[in-house]
Design a protein around this motif. Sequence first.
Motif, PDB file in Angstrom:
ATOM      1  N   VAL A  42       4.314  -6.480  -4.847  1.00 40.43           N
ATOM      2  CA  VAL A  42       4.104  -8.284  -4.307  1.00 40.43           C
ATOM      3  C   VAL A  42       4.861  -8.609  -5.689  1.00 40.43           C
ATOM      4  O   VAL A  42       5.320  -9.492  -5.196  1.00 40.43           O
ATOM      5  CB  VAL A  42       2.155  -8.347  -3.889  1.00 40.43           C
ATOM      6  N   ALA A  43       4.898  -8.493  -6.615  1.00 34.51           N
ATOM      7  CA  ALA A  43       5.151  -8.866  -7.671  1.00 34.51           C
ATOM      8  C   ALA A  43       6.995  -8.989  -7.807  1.00 34.51           C
ATOM      9  O   ALA A  43       7.279  -9.495  -8.395  1.00 34.51           O
ATOM     10  CB  ALA A  43       4.634  -8.479  -9.327  1.00 34.51           C
ATOM     11  N   GLY A  44       7.281  -7.356  -7.095  1.00 34.54           N
ATOM     12  CA  GLY A  44       8.500  -7.321  -7.127  1.00 34.54           C
ATOM     13  C   GLY A  44       9.486  -7.924  -5.868  1.00 34.54           C
ATOM     14  O   GLY A  44      10.547  -7.878  -5.870  1.00 34.54           O
ATOM     15  N   GLY A  45       8.491  -8.608  -4.852  1.00 36.11           N
ATOM     16  CA  GLY A  45       8.705  -9.582  -3.971  1.00 36.11           C
ATOM     17  C   GLY A  45       9.377  -9.136  -2.594  1.00 36.11           C
ATOM     18  O   GLY A  45      10.033  -8.856  -1.567  1.00 36.11           O
ATOM     19  N   ALA A  46       8.133  -7.781  -2.499  1.00 44.19           N
ATOM     20  CA  ALA A  46       8.235  -7.196  -1.426  1.00 44.19           C
ATOM     21  C   ALA A  46       7.817  -8.755  -0.194  1.00 44.19           C
ATOM     22  O   ALA A  46       7.300  -9.251   0.028  1.00 44.19           O
ATOM     23  CB  ALA A  46       7.111  -6.255  -0.476  1.00 44.19           C
ATOM     24  N   ASP A  47       8.975  -8.539   1.290  1.00 43.38           N
ATOM     25  CA  ASP A  47       8.107  -9.082   2.545  1.00 43.38           C
ATOM     26  C   ASP A  47       7.416  -8.596   3.067  1.00 43.38           C
ATOM     27  O   ASP A  47       5.862 -10.227   3.521  1.00 43.38           O
ATOM     28  CB  ASP A  47       9.115  -9.654   2.942  1.00 43.38           C
ATOM     29  N   ALA A  48       6.771  -7.733   3.074  1.00 40.15           N
ATOM     30  CA  ALA A  48       5.676  -7.319   3.693  1.00 40.15           C
ATOM     31  C   ALA A  48       4.985  -6.364   3.474  1.00 40.15           C
ATOM     32  O   ALA A  48       5.802  -4.925   2.855  1.00 40.15           O
ATOM     33  CB  ALA A  48       5.961  -7.623   5.668  1.00 40.15           C
ATOM     34  N   ILE A  49       3.520  -5.398   3.724  1.00 34.95           N
ATOM     35  CA  ILE A  49       3.435  -4.100   3.791  1.00 34.95           C
ATOM     36  C   ILE A  49       2.536  -3.600   5.054  1.00 34.95           C
ATOM     37  O   ILE A  49       1.934  -4.077   5.069  1.00 34.95           O
ATOM     38  CB  ILE A  49       2.427  -4.091   2.707  1.00 34.95           C
ATOM     39  N   LEU A  50       3.421  -2.500   4.909  1.00 35.51           N
ATOM     40  CA  LEU A  50       2.970  -1.543   6.191  1.00 35.51           C
ATOM     41  C   LEU A  50       2.050  -0.288   5.683  1.00 35.51           C
ATOM     42  O   LEU A  50       1.993   0.354   4.841  1.00 35.51           O
ATOM     43  CB  LEU A  50       3.961  -0.921   6.861  1.00 35.51           C
ATOM     44  N   THR A  51       0.964  -1.009   6.202  1.00 31.32           N
ATOM     45  CA  THR A  51      -0.301  -0.129   5.614  1.00 31.32           C
ATOM     46  C   THR A  51      -1.712   0.394   6.644  1.00 31.32           C
ATOM     47  O   THR A  51      -0.891   0.019   7.739  1.00 31.32           O
ATOM     48  CB  THR A  51      -0.836  -0.379   4.509  1.00 31.32           C
ATOM     49  N   THR A  52      -2.783   1.369   5.643  1.00 32.44           N
ATOM     50  CA  THR A  52      -3.641   0.865   7.089  1.00 32.44           C
ATOM     51  C   THR A  52      -4.833   0.258   7.106  1.00 32.44           C
ATOM     52  O   THR A  52      -5.264  -0.688   6.603  1.00 32.44           O
ATOM     53  CB  THR A  52      -4.118   2.400   6.195  1.00 32.44           C
ATOM     54  N   VAL A 241      15.225  -5.886  -2.652  1.00 34.18           N
ATOM     55  CA  VAL A 241      15.215  -6.960  -1.877  1.00 34.18           C
ATOM     56  C   VAL A 241      17.046  -7.734  -2.955  1.00 34.18           C
ATOM     57  O   VAL A 241      17.451  -8.414  -2.381  1.00 34.18           O
ATOM     58  CB  VAL A 241      14.268  -7.850  -3.223  1.00 34.18           C
ATOM     59  N   ALA A 242      17.312  -7.242  -4.056  1.00 34.57           N
ATOM     60  CA  ALA A 242      18.650  -7.922  -4.216  1.00 34.57           C
ATOM     61  C   ALA A 242      19.808  -7.317  -2.720  1.00 34.57           C
ATOM     62  O   ALA A 242      20.690  -7.518  -2.805  1.00 34.57           O
ATOM     63  CB  ALA A 242      18.846  -6.971  -5.277  1.00 34.57           C
TER      64      ALA A 242
END
Length: 256
Positions: A42-52, A241-242
């Motif tokens: 999240v801190a790295g700037g991901a837009d979404a997480i696909l998880t369980t 992200v870059a």
Amino acid sequence: MRRLGRIFREDGKTVVVAMDHGAGLPVNPALDDLGSVIKAIVAGGADAILTTVGVAKKYEKELQGVGLILRMDGGSSCLNGNETCPTLLYDIEEAVRLGADAVAVMGFPGAPYENECMKNLADLVAAGHRYGIPVLAEMLPGGFNPAVPNSIENLVITAHTGCEYGADIIKTSYCGPKEEYKKVIDASYQPVIVLGGEKAKDLTSLFVCIEEAMSVGAAGVAIGRNVWKHENPQSVVEALVALVHDGAKASDIKVK
């Protein structure tokens, strides 16, 4: 759909980190401290997480600042030597209860169990759209069967098929050269995001593939093991992200 705004930025692109592998694949010790890894992503700037479902329930607080895509199918693990069709395990109400912004399901044209797998996709699209929840279809020619290659021709058919079944996002493999891969993008009338696959020995080669895919119209990436198996997942996400949002060149990317 309104929820797509939680997955894609205003530029129409997205960086998704896939963390759904733990439902049957070996992910430890890399994910022993799962909460800390999510925080870094999240801190790295991901837009979404696909998880369980399990991760979404346990780590609700850590997932607050990121879009949530919930894996809805599964049913077999690496301990089972037989390749079987994924089963639709959860109903859409579970995704609603957990606050999912989208749901995910496999789509395997060409697999021996193609009919069952594609019905899962159709059923989830119908259920998700009743609630305004977008569906991500992970479209792979033949599934995980190497007998059906990830050729441009097969990827074109597979990506377009996912659109025809009503999926809102197509997640699929990259296959160069980029000029040929544009055929896959053109064949899909929904956004295509490129999956990462096995952990790469060399991140630079992965970044080159991402740069090429983005240059011909891909809408982003869904990278898993190459993020959370790295000693610095935040730095890898920053690099993604870059590449995706800032148009950076793979040759300019430095991962700490």
